[in-house]
Design an enzyme around this catalytic site. Structure first.
Site, PDB file in Angstrom:
ATOM      1  N   HIS A  14      -9.453   0.758   4.792  1.00  0.00           N
ATOM      2  CA  HIS A  14      -8.190   0.994   5.521  1.00  0.00           C
ATOM      3  C   HIS A  14      -8.474   1.933   6.692  1.00  0.00           C
ATOM      4  O   HIS A  14      -9.300   2.840   6.593  1.00  0.00           O
ATOM      5  CB  HIS A  14      -7.153   1.599   4.576  1.00  0.00           C
ATOM      6  CG  HIS A  14      -5.778   1.642   5.167  1.00  0.00           C
ATOM      7  ND1 HIS A  14      -5.408   2.607   6.086  1.00  0.00           N
ATOM      8  CD2 HIS A  14      -4.707   0.833   5.008  1.00  0.00           C
ATOM      9  CE1 HIS A  14      -4.157   2.377   6.446  1.00  0.00           C
ATOM     10  NE2 HIS A  14      -3.707   1.313   5.816  1.00  0.00           N
TER      11      HIS A  14
ATOM     12  N   GLY B  89       2.762  -1.220   4.283  1.00  0.00           N
ATOM     13  CA  GLY B  89       2.759   0.201   3.936  1.00  0.00           C
ATOM     14  C   GLY B  89       4.158   0.684   3.616  1.00  0.00           C
ATOM     15  O   GLY B  89       4.678   0.470   2.524  1.00  0.00           O
ATOM     16  N   GLY B  90       4.799   1.306   4.598  1.00  0.00           N
ATOM     17  CA  GLY B  90       6.093   1.953   4.378  1.00  0.00           C
ATOM     18  C   GLY B  90       7.128   1.087   3.678  1.00  0.00           C
ATOM     19  O   GLY B  90       7.813   1.550   2.752  1.00  0.00           O
TER      20      GLY B  90
ATOM     21  N   SER C  16       3.516  -2.359  10.309  1.00  0.00           N
ATOM     22  CA  SER C  16       4.968  -2.363  10.558  1.00  0.00           C
ATOM     23  C   SER C  16       5.645  -3.675  10.185  1.00  0.00           C
ATOM     24  O   SER C  16       6.585  -4.103  10.852  1.00  0.00           O
ATOM     25  CB  SER C  16       5.262  -1.988  12.022  1.00  0.00           C
ATOM     26  OG  SER C  16       4.839  -0.656  12.278  1.00  0.00           O
TER      27      SER C  16
ATOM     28  N   ASN D 183       0.868  -1.187   0.000  1.00  0.00           N
ATOM     29  CA  ASN D 183       0.000   0.000   0.000  1.00  0.00           C
ATOM     30  C   ASN D 183       0.900   1.231   0.000  1.00  0.00           C
ATOM     31  O   ASN D 183       1.478   1.568   1.027  1.00  0.00           O
ATOM     32  CB  ASN D 183      -0.896  -0.041   1.246  1.00  0.00           C
ATOM     33  CG  ASN D 183      -1.700   1.240   1.421  1.00  0.00           C
ATOM     34  OD1 ASN D 183      -1.802   2.047   0.511  1.00  0.00           O
ATOM     35  ND2 ASN D 183      -2.279   1.412   2.606  1.00  0.00           N
ATOM     36  N   TRP D 184       0.998   1.859  -1.150  1.00  0.00           N
ATOM     37  CA  TRP D 184       1.905   3.012  -1.256  1.00  0.00           C
ATOM     38  C   TRP D 184       1.310   4.279  -0.634  1.00  0.00           C
ATOM     39  O   TRP D 184       1.983   5.293  -0.544  1.00  0.00           O
ATOM     40  CB  TRP D 184       2.254   3.264  -2.728  1.00  0.00           C
ATOM     41  CG  TRP D 184       3.278   2.320  -3.270  1.00  0.00           C
ATOM     42  CD1 TRP D 184       3.633   1.102  -2.770  1.00  0.00           C
ATOM     43  CD2 TRP D 184       4.102   2.523  -4.432  1.00  0.00           C
ATOM     44  NE1 TRP D 184       4.618   0.532  -3.537  1.00  0.00           N
ATOM     45  CE2 TRP D 184       4.920   1.379  -4.573  1.00  0.00           C
ATOM     46  CE3 TRP D 184       4.217   3.549  -5.368  1.00  0.00           C
ATOM     47  CZ2 TRP D 184       5.848   1.246  -5.613  1.00  0.00           C
ATOM     48  CZ3 TRP D 184       5.132   3.413  -6.404  1.00  0.00           C
ATOM     49  CH2 TRP D 184       5.942   2.269  -6.518  1.00  0.00           C
ATOM     50  N   LYS D 185       0.027   4.215  -0.283  1.00  0.00           N
ATOM     51  CA  LYS D 185      -0.658   5.396   0.279  1.00  0.00           C
ATOM     52  C   LYS D 185      -0.450   6.604  -0.650  1.00  0.00           C
ATOM     53  O   LYS D 185      -0.380   6.426  -1.862  1.00  0.00           O
ATOM     54  CB  LYS D 185      -0.166   5.675   1.708  1.00  0.00           C
ATOM     55  CG  LYS D 185      -0.187   4.417   2.575  1.00  0.00           C
ATOM     56  CD  LYS D 185      -0.013   4.719   4.021  1.00  0.00           C
ATOM     57  CE  LYS D 185       0.147   3.422   4.792  1.00  0.00           C
ATOM     58  NZ  LYS D 185      -0.005   3.595   6.223  1.00  0.00           N
TER      59      LYS D 185
ATOM     60  N   GLY E 296       2.560   2.033  10.749  1.00  0.00           N
ATOM     61  CA  GLY E 296       3.540   3.109  10.645  1.00  0.00           C
ATOM     62  C   GLY E 296       4.258   3.444  11.941  1.00  0.00           C
ATOM     63  O   GLY E 296       4.978   4.440  12.016  1.00  0.00           O
TER      64      GLY E 296
ATOM     65  N   GLU F  40      -6.944   4.369   7.818  1.00  0.00           N
ATOM     66  CA  GLU F  40      -6.768   5.802   7.541  1.00  0.00           C
ATOM     67  C   GLU F  40      -8.001   6.379   6.868  1.00  0.00           C
ATOM     68  O   GLU F  40      -8.343   7.546   7.074  1.00  0.00           O
ATOM     69  CB  GLU F  40      -5.498   6.005   6.691  1.00  0.00           C
ATOM     70  CG  GLU F  40      -4.254   5.779   7.540  1.00  0.00           C
ATOM     71  CD  GLU F  40      -3.008   5.380   6.774  1.00  0.00           C
ATOM     72  OE1 GLU F  40      -2.996   5.473   5.533  1.00  0.00           O
ATOM     73  OE2 GLU F  40      -2.041   4.956   7.436  1.00  0.00           O
TER      74      GLU F  40
ATOM     75  N   GLU G 257      -5.209  -5.276  10.551  1.00  0.00           N
ATOM     76  CA  GLU G 257      -4.215  -4.229  10.748  1.00  0.00           C
ATOM     77  C   GLU G 257      -4.511  -3.471  12.042  1.00  0.00           C
ATOM     78  O   GLU G 257      -5.368  -2.566  12.050  1.00  0.00           O
ATOM     79  CB  GLU G 257      -4.248  -3.240   9.587  1.00  0.00           C
ATOM     80  CG  GLU G 257      -3.926  -3.840   8.246  1.00  0.00           C
ATOM     81  CD  GLU G 257      -3.366  -2.801   7.291  1.00  0.00           C
ATOM     82  OE1 GLU G 257      -2.227  -2.974   6.854  1.00  0.00           O
ATOM     83  OE2 GLU G 257      -4.046  -1.798   7.036  1.00  0.00           O
TER      84      GLU G 257
HETATM   85  C1  PEP Z   1      -0.737   0.073   6.119  1.00  0.00           C
HETATM   86  O1  PEP Z   1      -0.927   1.278   6.152  1.00  0.00           O
HETATM   87  O2  PEP Z   1      -1.553  -0.671   5.541  1.00  0.00           O
HETATM   88  C2  PEP Z   1       0.447  -0.442   6.775  1.00  0.00           C
HETATM   89  C3  PEP Z   1       0.469  -1.705   7.115  1.00  0.00           C
HETATM   90  O3  PEP Z   1       1.465   0.439   7.004  1.00  0.00           O
HETATM   91  P1  PEP Z   1       2.918   0.108   7.624  1.00  0.00           P
HETATM   92  O4  PEP Z   1       3.396  -1.172   6.991  1.00  0.00           O
HETATM   93  O5  PEP Z   1       3.753   1.292   7.227  1.00  0.00           O
HETATM   94  O6  PEP Z   1       2.748  -0.026   9.080  1.00  0.00           O
END
Ligand code: PEP
Length: 253
Positions: free
Chosen positions: A100, A236-237, A215, A15-17, A176, A102, A170
């Protein structure tokens, strides 16, 4: 009885957001190049919607599929700024993330809206990746399983199959933050999600993939991916860098 995780093909979804420009094609090209050996894992990259069509050309013929990060429930209409599941499919997407945390927080998305989006995804021929997860406060008050169970009840569409529905657990506090739940905590929640899926969809629920997200990094992926009923990761990141994304995928083999 719930079947072993090994019968489900792992999925690692990035997920590049709101990150990525046309120049990010170089990172995607590195992912394509490194994905050749990862034949036992499904790979999905969800860039910003602006990049899906261009990236579709880049990944054509490779093991990497593209997805969207959100969609509107309707196929078209007067919804300024929104993007439909049909538009994502037309651009080359094969899946879409819905619900998600967010979006649940920043856009006040309800379980009902998330379910409508998941139905839209199926209508357009996309896999819906439905996200659920508890806040730090909910975990500390012992409400995790109730919260996640309620989100599943409200967000999952009727009549889904393993081919069109993936659930991503999640924990909001893990996204994050560099924090992850213990392996035992992940196992407990994934076991509960599996039971819900089987209860709701019978045999199809056994085949549905449940991703862990929050994470995930190359350094912790092996441990997390070895947990029963963890069928891959939503990342994500770490999905922004080819080496990290591929390292996580390699841990799923
Ligand atoms: C996400 O936003 O779906 C996510 C899992 O982010 P991260 O891996 O950066 O915690």
């Amino acid at each position: 009885m719930v079947m072993a995780g090994a019968i489900r093909r792992p999925l690692v979804a990035g997920n590049w957001k709101m990150n990525g420009l046309k120049a990010s094609a170089a990172e995607l090209a590195a992912m394509v190049q490194g994905s050749g050996d990862l034949t036992a894992v499904d790979l999905l990259v969800c860039p910003p919607a602006t990049l899906v069509a261009g990236f579709a050309e880049l990944v054509a013929g490779s093991a990497i599929l593209l997805g969207g990060q959100d969609c509107h429930p309707d196929a078209s209409g007067a919804h300024t700024g929104d993007i439909s599941a049909e538009m994502l499919a037309d651009a080359g997407a094969r899946a879409v993330i819905v619900g998600h945390s967010e979006r649940r927080t920043n856009h006040r998305e309800t379980d009902g809206l998330v379910r409508a989006k998941a139905l839209a995804a199926r209508r357009a021929g996309l896999i819906a990746i439905v996200c659920v997860g508890e806040t730090r406060q909910q975990r500390e008050s012992g409400a995790t399983l109730n919260v996640v169970g309620g989100q599943l009840d409200g967000s999952l569409p009727d009549g889904a199959s393993a081919a069109d529905l993936v659930v991503a657990y999640e924990p909001v506090w893990a996204i994050g933050s560099g924090l992850t739940p213990t392996v035992a905590d992940v196992a407990e929640v994934h076991r509960a999600i599996r039971a819900k899926l089987v209860d709701r969809y019978d045999a199809a629920g056994q085949g549905m993939r449940i991703l862990y997200g929050g994470s995930v990094k190359p350094g912790n992926a092996k441990e997390l991916m070895a947990v029963p009923d963890v069928d891959g990761a939503l990342v994500g990141g770490a999905s922004l860098k080819a080496a990290d994304f591929l390292g996580i995928a390699a841990a799923c083999r």
